[in-house]
Design a protein around this motif. Structure first.
Motif: not given
Length: 122
Positions: A44-49, A52-55, A91-95
């Motif tokens: 999800h990113g170090a700052s939630g951005q 591979v996973g949604p923001t 969530v749609d769009g994440y494999a």
């Protein structure tokens, strides 16, 4: 004595987590630390951005499109369910499906607070 007290207060403040990010609540700062230490930030990113996973930025309160074609509102109940039961609503769009985690209720609440803080901060 005053210098020792000041040093002790600074050490306690530094150990609490949020540190330099004034936009996070106390619980949100703990949630950010949990997401970093428990692997959430890897996707999800170090700052939630996101990545591979949604923001997580702007997620709380938004509409989320699911793979089954439905849409849900990312309220607290949804966020908790997404963390506790990652396969319940994909969530749609994440494999990749998010793996199960071993977060306790308090940790889940802190991560949800972090997601809400990221949404409130724009």
């Amino acid at each position: 004595v005053v210098a020792l007290g000041t040093t002790l207060l600074l050490a306690i403040a530094a150990s609490c987590g949020g540190g330099s990010d004034d936009s996070l609540s106390e619980a949100g700062a703990r949630g950010k630390d949990i997401s970093s230490s428990r692997g959430c930030a890897g996707c999800h990113g170090a700052s939630g951005q996101g990545g591979v996973g949604p923001t997580w930025k702007g997620l709380a309160g938004s509409e989320v499109d699911l793979v089954d074609g439905t849409t849900v509102i990312a309220d607290v109940a949804y966020l908790v369910r997404a963390i506790v039961e990652p396969g319940a609503e994909l969530v749609d769009g994440y494999a990749l499906q998010m793996p199960r985690n071993q977060l306790n209720e308090a940790e889940v609440a802190d991560v949800v607070a972090y997601i809400k803080d990221l949404s409130a901060g724009g």
